[in-house]
Design a protein around this motif. Structure first.
Motif, PDB file in Angstrom:
ATOM      1  N   UNK A 245       0.797  -1.238   0.000  1.00 23.82           N
ATOM      2  CA  UNK A 245       0.000   0.000   0.000  1.00 23.82           C
ATOM      3  C   UNK A 245       0.826   1.282   0.000  1.00 23.82           C
ATOM      4  N   UNK A 246       2.071   1.226   0.502  1.00 23.49           N
ATOM      5  CA  UNK A 246       2.916   2.420   0.496  1.00 23.49           C
ATOM      6  C   UNK A 246       3.143   2.920  -0.928  1.00 23.49           C
ATOM      7  N   UNK A 247       3.160   1.997  -1.886  1.00 19.53           N
ATOM      8  CA  UNK A 247       3.437   2.355  -3.278  1.00 19.53           C
ATOM      9  C   UNK A 247       2.186   2.794  -4.051  1.00 19.53           C
ATOM     10  N   UNK A 248       1.013   2.634  -3.459  1.00 15.35           N
ATOM     11  CA  UNK A 248      -0.222   2.889  -4.202  1.00 15.35           C
ATOM     12  C   UNK A 248      -0.406   4.337  -4.664  1.00 15.35           C
ATOM     13  N   UNK A 249      -0.145   5.342  -3.830  1.00 12.62           N
ATOM     14  CA  UNK A 249      -0.321   6.724  -4.330  1.00 12.62           C
ATOM     15  C   UNK A 249       0.555   7.014  -5.557  1.00 12.62           C
ATOM     16  N   UNK A 250       1.829   6.610  -5.492  1.00 14.99           N
ATOM     17  CA  UNK A 250       2.716   6.842  -6.638  1.00 14.99           C
ATOM     18  C   UNK A 250       2.302   5.989  -7.831  1.00 14.99           C
ATOM     19  N   UNK A 251       1.860   4.758  -7.579  1.00 16.70           N
ATOM     20  CA  UNK A 251       1.434   3.875  -8.661  1.00 16.70           C
ATOM     21  C   UNK A 251       0.204   4.441  -9.367  1.00 16.70           C
ATOM     22  N   UNK A 252      -0.744   4.968  -8.589  1.00 14.76           N
ATOM     23  CA  UNK A 252      -1.950   5.546  -9.178  1.00 14.76           C
ATOM     24  C   UNK A 252      -1.618   6.760 -10.033  1.00 14.76           C
ATOM     25  N   UNK A 253      -0.655   7.570  -9.587  1.00 16.77           N
ATOM     26  CA  UNK A 253      -0.319   8.798 -10.315  1.00 16.77           C
ATOM     27  C   UNK A 253       0.535   8.514 -11.550  1.00 16.77           C
ATOM     28  N   UNK A 254       1.600   7.724 -11.376  1.00 21.06           N
ATOM     29  CA  UNK A 254       2.579   7.541 -12.444  1.00 21.06           C
ATOM     30  C   UNK A 254       2.184   6.470 -13.458  1.00 21.06           C
ATOM     31  N   UNK A 255       1.550   5.396 -12.989  1.00 18.68           N
ATOM     32  CA  UNK A 255       1.246   4.278 -13.887  1.00 18.68           C
ATOM     33  C   UNK A 255      -0.192   4.293 -14.399  1.00 18.68           C
ATOM     34  N   UNK A 260      -6.708  11.029  -6.327  1.00 18.69           N
ATOM     35  CA  UNK A 260      -7.124  10.500  -5.026  1.00 18.69           C
ATOM     36  C   UNK A 260      -8.238   9.459  -5.113  1.00 18.69           C
ATOM     37  N   UNK A 261      -9.168   9.642  -6.047  1.00 19.83           N
ATOM     38  CA  UNK A 261     -10.248   8.653  -6.185  1.00 19.83           C
ATOM     39  C   UNK A 261      -9.696   7.291  -6.569  1.00 19.83           C
ATOM     40  N   UNK A 262      -8.741   7.278  -7.481  1.00 21.97           N
ATOM     41  CA  UNK A 262      -8.113   6.011  -7.884  1.00 21.97           C
ATOM     42  C   UNK A 262      -7.394   5.363  -6.713  1.00 21.97           C
ATOM     43  N   UNK A 263      -6.688   6.182  -5.933  1.00 19.13           N
ATOM     44  CA  UNK A 263      -5.993   5.648  -4.756  1.00 19.13           C
ATOM     45  C   UNK A 263      -6.988   4.997  -3.800  1.00 19.13           C
ATOM     46  N   UNK A 264      -8.120   5.682  -3.575  1.00 16.85           N
ATOM     47  CA  UNK A 264      -9.134   5.122  -2.687  1.00 16.85           C
ATOM     48  C   UNK A 264      -9.666   3.791  -3.184  1.00 16.85           C
ATOM     49  N   UNK A 265      -9.898   3.685  -4.488  1.00 18.30           N
ATOM     50  CA  UNK A 265     -10.386   2.429  -5.063  1.00 18.30           C
ATOM     51  C   UNK A 265      -9.345   1.322  -4.935  1.00 18.30           C
ATOM     52  N   UNK A 266      -8.070   1.671  -5.122  1.00 20.61           N
ATOM     53  CA  UNK A 266      -7.006   0.671  -4.989  1.00 20.61           C
ATOM     54  C   UNK A 266      -6.928   0.146  -3.562  1.00 20.61           C
ATOM     55  N   UNK A 267      -7.125   1.017  -2.588  1.00 26.71           N
ATOM     56  CA  UNK A 267      -7.087   0.581  -1.195  1.00 26.71           C
ATOM     57  C   UNK A 267      -8.315  -0.258  -0.833  1.00 26.71           C
ATOM     58  N   UNK A 268      -9.457   0.063  -1.431  1.00 30.00           N
ATOM     59  CA  UNK A 268     -10.692  -0.635  -1.071  1.00 30.00           C
ATOM     60  C   UNK A 268     -10.823  -1.987  -1.751  1.00 30.00           C
ATOM     61  N   UNK A 269     -10.214  -2.166  -2.923  1.00 28.21           N
ATOM     62  CA  UNK A 269     -10.415  -3.382  -3.716  1.00 28.21           C
ATOM     63  C   UNK A 269     -10.022  -4.666  -2.978  1.00 28.21           C
ATOM     64  N   UNK A 319      -9.398  -4.560 -10.469  1.00 28.43           N
ATOM     65  CA  UNK A 319      -9.803  -5.953 -10.618  1.00 28.43           C
ATOM     66  C   UNK A 319      -8.719  -6.903 -10.110  1.00 28.43           C
ATOM     67  N   UNK A 320      -7.460  -6.593 -10.413  1.00 27.52           N
ATOM     68  CA  UNK A 320      -6.359  -7.440  -9.949  1.00 27.52           C
ATOM     69  C   UNK A 320      -6.272  -7.430  -8.425  1.00 27.52           C
ATOM     70  N   UNK A 321      -6.407  -6.262  -7.825  1.00 25.55           N
ATOM     71  CA  UNK A 321      -6.350  -6.179  -6.361  1.00 25.55           C
ATOM     72  C   UNK A 321      -7.549  -6.863  -5.712  1.00 25.55           C
ATOM     73  N   UNK A 322      -8.684  -6.817  -6.366  1.00 24.60           N
ATOM     74  CA  UNK A 322      -9.858  -7.534  -5.874  1.00 24.60           C
ATOM     75  C   UNK A 322      -9.557  -9.036  -5.817  1.00 24.60           C
TER      76      UNK A 322
END
Length: 429
Positions: A245-255, A260-269, A319-322
């Motif tokens: 999860x530490x990498x999620x904010x940077x992953x959402x922005x760069x990749x 922020x909405x994408x980050x929230x979805x990545x954490x919730x999945x 979907x992958x994180x789910x």
């Protein structure tokens, strides 16, 4: 087929003591989640300092780990029902004092440090005693079902309780958040008073060990047991993955070109996938080789995590994180059942304490590794490396840990470790 998929609620239906413990744990999880929101909000409002916020969280975290280890020793020596009652009472007193402090004209920051540590210590002891008591409240063939129910409680609590705590703080203030947590704790105490005595299996002539020696004895048991030791070793890999999860904010922005909405979805999945795994876990208790299924799930989970690093669209990443959360929850459910099944009652407290400490400390240790890797690699590449290395190590463990690969759920109590009695001399010898 549908009946096999639906979660097995047999432990709740067949065992009133387990039902009481389950409800008490659910209320406790929600109280802890509300506290997790109220404390940092109040500390920041009083100090305006993120350093203080982090320090209070650290005080609670270190006390929680100490509570796990101390609670493990106590749970293997004293009545677990009494231990749960005393720990929940202590936690309730802490919530009341937090509420009183919040309603003062000038709340004390120092009191927040002390009471955060107090709550962490009480929670650690309470959780360890509860985990150690569970195998005696359900039939051996229902341990996997009990693990699925406990996992569902934790996942739902982690999803809903912070939001609930935030709503209470926004609408009424932090004082009423603590008051609600205290009222819920009182309810758990009333439920736990109806439990039967839950004394651990300790020989009457066995001397009481020094707490440090007792913890060391727990480590020795884990290291020497083919199944439990293998499960703890596998758990180390999941500690490493806990830093993703530490990498999620940077992953959402760069990749993913998200915000922020994408980050929230990545954490919730992952949590959503875990909840689905729990509510469709009826089949998990039917495995003839749960140890092998656990190892397969571990390799599959880490491989899924490696694939995440190559995702370039938010929907695919979610979907992958789910899927990862689903597979990880299956692994957690099977690991719980195997640990409880293969640990003798005399060591359940300490082994569950080590497991809980591993689960709690894993995120912190993994975060350090993920943060360090993220300094040298792009976030997507770091996630791919993390997942690939973990999958390879899990595969190596699957090939080498024969004891775990062939492990089944025990239908009877595991014999306590210790020297075997010497055989009686032959007549006339």
């Amino acid at each position: 087929m549908l009946r096999r998929l639906v979660m097995d609620i047999g432990p709740l239906r067949d065992s009133k003591p387990f039902r009481n413990v389950f409800i008490a744990r659910t209320v406790s999880v929600f109280g802890i989640g509300m506290l997790a929101v109220a404390l940092p909000v109040q500390v920041y409002a009083l100090t305006g300092s993120t350093v203080h916020v982090g320090a209070v969280a650290a005080a609670e975290g270190f006390a929680l780990l100490a509570g796990f280890l101390w609670g493990g020793v106590l749970a293997d020596r004293h009545d677990r029902r009494t231990l749960m009652l005393r720990a929940r009472t202590a936690a309730g007193i802490g919530f009341v004092l937090l509420a009183v402090n919040a309603f003062l004209p000038s709340p004390s920051v120092a009191a927040l440090y002390v009471l955060a540590a107090w709550d962490g210590l009480a929670t650690g002891v309470s959780v360890t005693a509860l985990l150690a008591a569970t195998p005696s409240l359900v039939a051996p063939d229902k341990l996997v079902a009990a693990g699925a129910l406990n996992a569902l409680t934790v996942r739902l609590g982690s999803m809903v309780s912070p939001a609930l705590g935030g709503l209470v703080v926004s609408a009424f203030g932090v004082g009423w958040n603590y008051t609600a947590a205290a009222a819920g704790t009182l309810g758990t105490i009333l439920l736990l008073t109806g439990l039967p005595p839950l004394k651990p299996a300790v020989a009457e002539d066995e001397p009481e060990q020094n707490p440090l020696k007792a913890v060391a004895d727990g480590f020795r048991f884990v290291a020497s047991h083919r199944v439990v030791g293998s499960l703890m070793l596998l758990g180390l890999l999941f500690m490493v993955a806990g830093g993703i999860p530490v990498l999620m904010p940077a992953f959402a922005t760069q990749s993913l070109d998200g915000g922020p909405t994408t980050v929230g979805l990545l954490f919730a999945a992952p949590a959503c996938g875990a909840v689905l795994a729990s509510v469709t876990s009826g089949w998990a208790g039917t495995f003839r080789r749960p140890g092998l299924a656990l190892l397969v799930a571990s390799v599959a989970g880490f491989t899924t995590l490696a694939c995440l690093g190559f995702a370039r669209h938010p929907a695919l990443a979610v979907a992958i994180l789910f899927v990862y959360g689903f597979v990880e929850s299956v692994e957690e459910i099977l690991r719980y059942g195997l640990i409880q099944s293969h640990t003798p009652d005399s060591h359940l407290g300490r082994v569950n304490a080590l497991w809980a400490a591993q689960e709690t400390g894993g995120g912190a240790i993994g975060s350090l590794g993920a943060g360090g890797l993220g300094r040298y690699l792009a976030p997507g590449a770091a996630i791919a490396v993390y997942g690939t290395v973990s999958a390879v190590l899990a595969l190596v463990l699957a090939l080498t840990l024969t004891g775990l690969r062939t492990a089944t759920m025990r239908t009877g109590p595991e014999p306590s470790p210790g020297p075997k009695p010497e055989p009686s001399p032959e007549p006339g010898a």
